[in-house]
Design an enzyme around this catalytic site. Structure first.
Site, PDB file in Angstrom:
ATOM      1  N   LEU A  88       0.803  -5.148 -13.372  1.00  0.00           N
ATOM      2  CA  LEU A  88       1.102  -3.798 -13.896  1.00  0.00           C
ATOM      3  C   LEU A  88       1.658  -2.537 -14.534  1.00  0.00           C
ATOM      4  O   LEU A  88       1.792  -2.162 -15.114  1.00  0.00           O
ATOM      5  CB  LEU A  88       0.264  -2.276 -13.548  1.00  0.00           C
TER       6      LEU A  88
ATOM      7  N   GLU B 193       1.037  -1.398   0.138  1.00  0.00           N
ATOM      8  CA  GLU B 193       0.015  -0.208  -0.060  1.00  0.00           C
ATOM      9  C   GLU B 193       0.680   0.870  -0.153  1.00  0.00           C
ATOM     10  O   GLU B 193       0.723   2.218  -0.766  1.00  0.00           O
ATOM     11  CB  GLU B 193      -0.849  -0.164   1.043  1.00  0.00           C
TER      12      GLU B 193
END
Length: 378
Positions: A288, A9
């Site tokens: 990604l 995160e």
């Protein structure tokens, strides 16, 4: 105050923090984490933000923390919803925004089992900036008022690839051999390396020039993976020992450096993302980065930590889910033997990234509507 539970995160929100600091240079930013690895990531931002460990979710600890920090706005990354923390922060008059919020169907059902507790949590949240429509609908099912929910997208799509990273990747590829096909196994874990090497051994029978770049997730495993390669009979080189052209007999190179993942990816043709062959132990890693480079992406069957991203890539023909090593071998072979298929897949993966970008700016625009605290010494 930016609250990040895990290192992933913290890493994901880093571009947003940097941009926010650039646009608001007089604002004090405090990053809180709950794990040492998260703290390690946060410390990399020490020039623009202060790190603190988040106190345990006890009312007295939270109240003292708030007295010391005196935040003007609490920003929670993804979904770390601690009841006492939320209650104390909201009671002190500090708005709470959850950014990059996600809620799987499984988590939604868990919350529904303790709906009375969630009913207490819900009013404390000023705004939920969700990643996808499905996340927003699940929060609505739990009772969050629709007017408090926005779909801003996932900031993870806003990947910035530097010119330096691309140039480093090109330079590395030149050393490895421009004509050699190369596939990369990125962020592998203990228990996966053996499987990847078994796939590579099988692939070499039909593609003797094929090179494997294997990049272990944790640096303490670098030497062990080198030894494993040698034990299994591979000619192996370390990235740190590569100062000129790679010897033609080398079939495996171990990426034994930190901070070069984008360069490793830019040097390869096909990416297999690790953390996905160990059942429910890890849950995959982010696809990604290779997708942003326009690479065909492969993953194992365990990708629950990045389900939305993975499924978007698969649905748009930018990624393939391989159930076992046999399917990995078949997919890599097809991509090597059919360059047009590989190119089409790479274009599709990059299009998914480009189409989803903009969440960072949308999130920053939302945060700019809240009052800010000028720099002090927390």
């Amino acid at each position: 105050m930016v609250s990040c539970g895990l290192s992933g995160e913290t890493l994901a929100v880093t571009p947003l923090i940097k941009q926010f600091a650039s646009e608001n240079p007089d604002t004090q930013i405090v990053i809180t984490t709950t794990t040492p690895t998260g703290a390690e990531q946060a410390e990399k931002l020490s020039d623009i933000a202060t790190h603190r460990y988040m106190p345990l979710d006890f009312g007295f600890a939270i109240k003292r923390f708030l007295r010391v920090i005196q935040p003007s706005h609490m920003v929670i990354v993804e979904t770390e919803l601690w009841p006492n923390t939320l209650h104390a922060v909201a009671k002190s008059g500090v708005p709470i925004t959850v950014i990059n919020a996600r809620l799987s169907e499984r988590s939604c059902r868990r919350y529904q089992k303790v709906q009375p507790l969630f009913n207490v949590i819900a009013p404390t949240i000023s705004t939920l900036c969700c990643q996808f429509d499905d996340d927003a609908h699940r929060f609505e099912r739990l009772g969050i008022a629709p007017e408090r929910i926005q779909v801003t997208g996932s900031i993870k799509f806003d990947i910035h690839i530097t010119k330096q990273q691309i140039e480093q990747g090109k330079a590395l590829r030149k050393q490895l051999g421009q004509e050699r096909p190369a596939w990369i196994a990125a962020s592998t874990h203990d228990g996966e390396d053996e499987q990847i090497l078994a796939v590579h051994q099988k692939l070499l029978s039909n593609h003797p020039e094929l090179l494997l770049i294997i990049v272990p997730r944790h640096p303490e495993r670098f030497d062990n993976v080198v030894e494993l390669c040698q034990t299994q009979g591979f000619e192996v080189s370390k990235r740190t020992e590569l100062h000129s052209a790679l010897p033609s007999e080398t079939s495996v190179i171990v990426g034994n450096t930190m901070g070069e993942m984008m360069s490793y990816l830019a040097a390869g043709d096909i990416c297999f993302m690790g953390g996905s062959l160990l059942g429910n132990k890890v849950g995959g890693h982010n696809l990604l980065e290779p997708a942003a480079l326009g690479m065909p992406v492969l993953t194992g069957p365990s990708y629950f930590n990045f389900a939305d991203i993975t499924e978007q890539l698969v649905e748009n023909d930018g990624a393939i889910i391989c159930q076992d090593t046999e399917q990995i071998s078949m997919a890599v072979s097809k991509l090597i033997e059919q360059p047009s298929f590989a190119a089409k897949m790479g274009v599709a993966s990059k299009q998914v990234v480009v189409r989803n970008q903009g969440a960072l700016r949308r999130t920053l625009e939302h945060l700019s509507a809240f009052p800010l605290t000028e720099k002090t010494n927390p």
